[in-house]
Each structure stands twice: as C-alpha cells, then as structure tokens.
Design an enzyme around this catalytic site. Structure first.
Site, short mmCIF file in Angstrom:
data_model
loop_
_atom_site.label_atom_id
_atom_site.label_comp_id
_atom_site.label_asym_id
_atom_site.label_seq_id
_atom_site.Cartn_x
_atom_site.Cartn_y
_atom_site.Cartn_z
N TYR A 1 1.08 -1.79 -0.44
CA TYR A 1 0.06 0.28 -0.52
C TYR A 1 1.00 1.24 0.19
O TYR A 1 1.10 2.17 -0.91
CB TYR A 1 -0.78 -0.24 0.99
N ARG B 1 1.79 2.23 -3.64
CA ARG B 1 0.73 2.23 -4.46
C ARG B 1 1.17 4.01 -4.23
O ARG B 1 0.34 4.84 -4.68
CB ARG B 1 -0.42 1.38 -3.75
N GLN C 1 -15.20 3.76 -8.14
CA GLN C 1 -14.88 2.78 -7.48
C GLN C 1 -13.32 2.76 -7.00
O GLN C 1 -12.27 2.08 -6.96
CB GLN C 1 -14.54 0.98 -8.15
N ASN C 2 -12.35 3.68 -7.57
CA ASN C 2 -11.15 4.38 -7.36
C ASN C 2 -10.43 4.56 -6.04
O ASN C 2 -11.44 5.03 -5.62
CB ASN C 2 -10.68 4.91 -8.81
N VAL C 3 -9.56 4.36 -5.42
CA VAL C 3 -9.32 4.83 -3.95
C VAL C 3 -7.99 5.33 -4.26
O VAL C 3 -7.59 5.93 -3.25
CB VAL C 3 -7.96 3.41 -3.11
N HIS D 1 -14.84 1.70 -3.37
CA HIS D 1 -14.03 1.40 -2.19
C HIS D 1 -12.81 1.80 -1.43
O HIS D 1 -12.15 0.88 -0.89
CB HIS D 1 -13.34 0.61 -3.43
N CYS E 1 -8.02 2.15 12.32
CA CYS E 1 -7.48 1.36 13.22
C CYS E 1 -8.31 0.33 13.39
O CYS E 1 -9.50 -0.29 13.05
CB CYS E 1 -8.04 1.80 15.23
N GLY F 1 -14.62 3.48 -18.05
CA GLY F 1 -13.15 2.54 -17.40
C GLY F 1 -12.77 1.06 -16.31
O GLY F 1 -12.82 1.17 -15.74
P1 OAD Z 1 -9.98 -3.30 -13.94
O1 OAD Z 1 -9.09 -3.29 -13.47
O2 OAD Z 1 -11.11 -4.42 -13.47
O3 OAD Z 1 -10.73 -2.72 -14.96
C1 OAD Z 1 -10.13 -2.04 -15.87
C2 OAD Z 1 -10.78 -1.53 -17.36
O4 OAD Z 1 -11.03 -0.24 -17.59
C3 OAD Z 1 -10.68 -2.55 -18.49
O5 OAD Z 1 -12.37 -2.74 -18.73
C4 OAD Z 1 -10.29 -1.85 -19.42
O6 OAD Z 1 -10.11 -2.31 -20.57
C5 OAD Z 1 -10.20 0.23 -18.90
N1 OAD Z 1 -9.35 0.80 -19.44
C6 OAD Z 1 -8.42 0.53 -19.63
N2 OAD Z 1 -8.01 1.61 -19.46
C7 OAD Z 1 -8.52 2.42 -20.25
C8 OAD Z 1 -8.61 4.37 -20.71
N3 OAD Z 1 -7.33 4.69 -21.35
N4 OAD Z 1 -9.84 4.09 -20.73
C9 OAD Z 1 -11.15 3.71 -20.29
N5 OAD Z 1 -10.78 2.57 -20.33
C10 OAD Z 1 -9.47 2.13 -19.84
O7 OAD Z 1 -10.57 -2.21 -12.83
P2 OAD Z 1 -12.01 -1.67 -12.30
O8 OAD Z 1 -13.20 -2.25 -13.19
O9 OAD Z 1 -12.20 -0.18 -11.00
O10 OAD Z 1 -11.52 -3.31 -6.02
O11 OAD Z 1 -11.70 -2.85 -11.10
C11 OAD Z 1 -12.75 -2.75 -9.78
C12 OAD Z 1 -11.81 -3.12 -8.78
O12 OAD Z 1 -11.21 -4.80 -8.75
C13 OAD Z 1 -11.18 -2.52 -7.92
O13 OAD Z 1 -11.30 -1.27 -7.62
C14 OAD Z 1 -10.93 -2.83 -7.18
C15 OAD Z 1 -10.46 -4.87 -7.84
O14 OAD Z 1 -9.75 -5.29 -6.82
C16 OAD Z 1 -11.06 -2.90 -4.91
O15 OAD Z 1 -9.47 -2.76 -4.58
C17 OAD Z 1 -11.73 -3.16 -3.32
ZN ZN Z 2 -6.82 2.10 18.10
#
Ligand code: OAD
Ligand code: ZN
Length: 243
Positions: A68, A71, A102-104, A120, A128, A187
């Site tokens: 982390y 990141r 969903q982005n952190v 997320h 804690c 995305g």
């Molecule tokens: P993913 O990595 O699963 O998907 C990313 C998506 O972005 C894919 O469909 C790509 O095709 C698309 N992509 C990539 N570059 C792009 C661009 N320049 N423009 C547009 N689209 C693009 O990521 P998430 O769907 O966000 O959870 O993943 C969901 C969750 O899975 C995250 O929040 C994380 C992960 O485990 C936690 O950490 C709880």
């Molecule tokens: Zn504590």
C-alpha cells in the site's frame, strides 16, 4: 473517433434530468496508474489474496503495508487527467449530479469533483483494526503504523476482498441510482460486485447507460451507447458536443 456515436451520447446527456457517473481504474490509466485486470494490471502481477484481504493483513501486516505504501507513492506522483477534469467541470456546470467511483486514488477529488462516493475507500485513509480511530495521510506510510489510542495496527481504510462496503455510502449510492435517468460508466471491467450491478439498477427503472472503455465488457451488450476509446480522449471530445 465515431462522431455519430459521440453525438448520440451527447444527446442523451443533454436530455437527461439526473445524470450520474460510475468510474473504475481505466479512468486513471492515462494518469499512469495501473488498472487491476488489464495488461500490466495489478492483479496480473500481485496476488490479491496475499495483499487485499483481512486475513492477509492479520498474517503479514508488513507485506500488506509495503504494497500500500508503494501504491501511495505511485499515486502521489500522478496527476488527474482530462477525463477526471471533464467530469469535475460537468459537476461545476450542474450537468453531472454524482460521481460514484471504485477507485481509491482520490484523483476525482484532486480534479475538483465534490459530490464523489468512493465505494472502495480511500488509499490515504487509515483506520484502527481494534477501535474507532481514523486518520488521513498526505505522504506514504513507512513501516506498520499503530493506533495512538490503543496501540493496535492501523490498516488502509479500503475495502478488501470478502468485506462489505460502507453502509452509509451504500445508502447514498442506492438513492442516487434510483434518481438517475442516465449513467455514464467509464473504465471499469464491471466484474466486481456490487459496483458492477449499479448501471443495471439504473437500467431496470428505465434509465439509459453510456459506456466508455477501450474494450467491450460484460455490460457492453446491454448499454444504450458503447463508446470505444480512452477516457482521457473521449470525455473531452464529448464535452465539445455539450456546449
Ligand atoms: P479493472 O482493472 O478490472 O478494469 C479496468 C477497465 O478499464 C477495463 O475494462 C479496461 O478495458 C478499461 N480501461 C483501461 N484503460 C482505459 C482507458 N484509458 N480509458 C477507458 N477505459 C480503460 O478495474 P475496475 O473495474 O476498476 O477493488 O476494478 C474494480 C475493482 O477491482 C477495483 O476497485 C479493485 C479491484 O479489485 C478493490 O480494490 C476493492
Ligand atoms: Zn485503536
């Protein structure tokens, strides 16, 4: 870029009454933040079960924190891109009502978006593992941070696999989904629940869905308009049509 498809999306947005957005890792890709599942995706190179679960943290907190902190360092050096900026300008103009992400990485907020629901969590927030203590950092963690109130380990305030989403945030999310008549989905691979089903909830009550992605996803066949391309290029182009 397909002008006819862009125009179709712009018309849907212009005619909307309550327009919301759902974003995933792809919206930050052009800020040089890796996605999870694509080429060079984090989950291609790292084992989520060793880094992003409560039991992984209990087993090896220093490994989890090392990842982390890496990141945090990476994100700290990245800037919002034109996709984040366009979304924030739409909120400013009153076009976009809410942004669910969903982005952190916090880049939507750094780009100026205010009405953001981070389902997320937030990579800079810590909580804690034993008491209710919380804090927010601006620079990467070093080592394993401990709670000033009870001395237990602090952990990242993000949602890990097997955990439920924050109920207060989820209540707001579901009420926004009920209100929305148009949702733009940008995305995300739409593979992680419950976020993957958010657009479908809007669709169930007659709302329209616009998707922006570099590839087809599991929801592409049910969206009203699929725009193929990079978020950082498509959103500014769409914005040109919303003047
Ligand atoms: P993913 O990595 O699963 O998907 C990313 C998506 O972005 C894919 O469909 C790509 O095709 C698309 N992509 C990539 N570059 C792009 C661009 N320049 N423009 C547009 N689209 C693009 O990521 P998430 O769907 O966000 O959870 O993943 C969901 C969750 O899975 C995250 O929040 C994380 C992960 O485990 C936690 O950490 C709880
Ligand atoms: Zn504590």
């Amino acid at each position: 870029m397909n002008e006819v498809i862009l125009k179709e999306a712009a018309d849907i947005i212009m005619n909307s009454e309550y327009f919301i957005a759902l974003t995933g890792a792809g919206v930050s890709k052009e800020s040089n933040i890796p996605t999870f599942r694509g080429e060079d995706g984090l989950w291609r190179n790292y084992d989520a079960m060793e880094l992003a679960t409560p039991s992984a943290f209990a087993r090896n907190p220093s490994l989890v924190w090392e990842w982390y902190a890496w990141r945090q360092g990476l994100i700290g050096n990245c800037e919002p891109n034109p996709a984040h900026k366009t979304l924030s300008s739409w909120e400013n103009r009153g076009i976009l009502k809410t942004l669910i992400t969903q982005n952190v990485d916090g880049l939507h907020i750094r780009a100026g978006s205010v009405n953001v629901l981070e389902v997320h969590g937030d990579l800079w927030a810590l909580k804690c593992t034993s008491c209710d203590y919380r804090e927010r950092l601006s620079s990467p963690v070093s080592g394993i941070p401990t709670c000033p109130k009870c001395n237990s380990h602090l952990r990242p305030d993000v949602v890990w696999f097997g955990e439920s989403l924050n109920p207060q945030i989820m209540r707001k999310v579901y009420s926004e989904l009920e209100l929305a008549d148009v949702c733009i989905v940008i995305g995300t691979s739409a593979l992680v629940q419950p976020a993957a089903s958010f657009p479908l909830i809007v669709r169930q009550h007659g709302g329209r869905i616009i998707e922006i992605n570099i590839e087809k996803t599991i929801i592409s066949s049910v969206v009203d308009v699929h725009i193929s391309g990079k978020a950082g290029e498509i959103l500014p182009a769409l914005n040109e049509l919303l003047q």
